[in-house]
Write a protein that holds these residues in place. Structure first.
Motif, PDB file in Angstrom:
ATOM      1  N   GLY A 116       1.691  26.421  15.920  1.00  0.00           N
ATOM      2  CA  GLY A 116       0.940  26.292  16.082  1.00  0.00           C
ATOM      3  C   GLY A 116      -0.495  27.013  14.700  1.00  0.00           C
ATOM      4  O   GLY A 116       0.074  27.017  13.084  1.00  0.00           O
ATOM      5  N   TYR A 117      -1.759  26.560  14.805  1.00  0.00           N
ATOM      6  CA  TYR A 117      -2.814  26.813  13.994  1.00  0.00           C
ATOM      7  C   TYR A 117      -3.327  28.560  14.123  1.00  0.00           C
ATOM      8  O   TYR A 117      -3.851  28.894  15.146  1.00  0.00           O
ATOM      9  N   ILE A 118      -3.812  29.548  12.555  1.00  0.00           N
ATOM     10  CA  ILE A 118      -4.248  30.289  12.916  1.00  0.00           C
ATOM     11  C   ILE A 118      -6.398  29.822  13.441  1.00  0.00           C
ATOM     12  O   ILE A 118      -7.063  29.128  12.220  1.00  0.00           O
ATOM     13  N   CYS A 119      -6.726  30.385  14.207  1.00  0.00           N
ATOM     14  CA  CYS A 119      -7.886  30.225  14.328  1.00  0.00           C
ATOM     15  C   CYS A 119      -9.668  30.930  14.216  1.00  0.00           C
ATOM     16  O   CYS A 119     -10.151  30.437  14.129  1.00  0.00           O
ATOM     17  N   LYS A 120      -8.636  32.404  14.049  1.00  0.00           N
ATOM     18  CA  LYS A 120      -9.681  33.447  13.710  1.00  0.00           C
ATOM     19  C   LYS A 120      -9.115  34.131  13.259  1.00  0.00           C
ATOM     20  O   LYS A 120      -8.194  34.156  12.310  1.00  0.00           O
ATOM     21  N   GLU A 121      -9.525  34.798  12.081  1.00  0.00           N
ATOM     22  CA  GLU A 121      -9.648  35.856  11.127  1.00  0.00           C
ATOM     23  C   GLU A 121      -8.591  37.083  12.052  1.00  0.00           C
ATOM     24  O   GLU A 121      -8.759  37.634  12.989  1.00  0.00           O
ATOM     25  N   PRO A 122      -7.361  37.675  11.164  1.00  0.00           N
ATOM     26  CA  PRO A 122      -6.682  38.335  11.673  1.00  0.00           C
ATOM     27  C   PRO A 122      -7.345  39.883  11.347  1.00  0.00           C
ATOM     28  O   PRO A 122      -8.209  39.587  10.742  1.00  0.00           O
ATOM     29  N   ILE A 123      -7.313  40.394  12.864  1.00  0.00           N
ATOM     30  CA  ILE A 123      -7.431  41.788  12.776  1.00  0.00           C
ATOM     31  C   ILE A 123      -6.353  42.970  12.787  1.00  0.00           C
ATOM     32  O   ILE A 123      -5.279  42.866  13.456  1.00  0.00           O
ATOM     33  N   TYR A 124      -6.878  43.317  11.228  1.00  0.00           N
ATOM     34  CA  TYR A 124      -5.831  44.463  11.227  1.00  0.00           C
ATOM     35  C   TYR A 124      -6.009  45.345  11.317  1.00  0.00           C
ATOM     36  O   TYR A 124      -7.265  46.208  10.839  1.00  0.00           O
ATOM     37  N   ARG A 125      -5.106  46.342  11.565  1.00  0.00           N
ATOM     38  CA  ARG A 125      -5.627  47.944  12.340  1.00  0.00           C
ATOM     39  C   ARG A 125      -4.266  48.762  12.152  1.00  0.00           C
ATOM     40  O   ARG A 125      -3.296  48.374  12.302  1.00  0.00           O
ATOM     41  N   LYS A 126      -4.542  50.245  12.609  1.00  0.00           N
ATOM     42  CA  LYS A 126      -3.513  51.095  12.441  1.00  0.00           C
ATOM     43  C   LYS A 126      -4.127  52.021  13.201  1.00  0.00           C
ATOM     44  O   LYS A 126      -5.266  52.211  13.839  1.00  0.00           O
TER      45      LYS A 126
END
Length: 214
Positions: A116-126
């Protein structure tokens, strides 16, 4: 074309029926029902996954609680309007079902493939312990111009890799469906326990095909 679209969303689940059937909706005289299945993880904990199944595939008047089944289908979503907001509701749409004589061993009881396709900016965290996590929302095409929107979670080096994805990029991934309990605050004095569903990603890659966000 529709066969190709079906191939971009493939789920196989083996587990124990945990509930009786409950009516969901009807389309052109065909009734669809919900049932939950407990699927073991390798850690011996369990995911409780909702299935949507046609009355034409199984006798929905029977109680199969405690029996083991294997299903093939697709992970689908729809928006349900509640509390003046749209809530994303997810379930496995069953295309094939069979009964198993014994409990599955947990090694390959839960598998999903998505294209599929990325629809929102990825949320990266630790996490406080330093574990890397990235949340993705993937749009997966379905016949007749529809799409399913699937929350996905990546870990470790996959999370770092996914954090660089851009909206509209074409992605393929392999993983498992997992359930997660959380507490929803209803008001200042009231909370409610709910269950969220997402794909825990084990492998993923960007494709070289040009893409546009859905």
């Amino acid at each position: 074309m529709s066969d190709k679209i079906i191939e971009n969303n493939q789920v196989t689940i083996m587990g124990k029926v945990a509930t009786e059937f409950s009516f969901s909706h009807e389309v052109f005289g065909e009734g669809f029902y919900m049932v939950e299945v407990e699927v073991k993880r390798l850690s011996n904990s369990e995911d409780r996954i909702p299935l949507m199944i046609s009355e034409r595939l199984i006798d929905v008047t029977q109680d199969y609680t405690g029996e083991y089944i294997m299903v093939h289908g697709q992970f689908r979503s729809y928006n349900r309007h509640e509390e003046q907001k749209n809530r994303l509701v997810l379930s496995v749409f069953v295309r094939e079902i069979s009964f198993m004589e014994e409990e599955p061993d947990g090694t390959k009881t839960n598998s999903i493939w998505l294209d599929g396709y990325i629809c929102k900016e990825p949320i990266y965290r630790k996490t406080p312990l330093g574990r890397e996590i990235a949340d993705l929302l993937l749009a997966v095409n379905r016949p007749y111009g529809k799409s399913d929107y699937i929350p996905c979670i990546c870990w470790g080096r996959n999370a770092r890799y996914a954090s660089g994805f851009e909206v509209g990029e074409h992605v393929q991934l392999l993983g498992r469906i997992q359930s997660r309990e959380y507490v929803k605050r209803i008001s200042d004095t009231e909370t409610e326990k709910r269950v969220a569903y997402e794909v825990s990603v084990s492998k993923l890659e960007k494709t070289l095909i040009d893409s546009v966000c859905i």
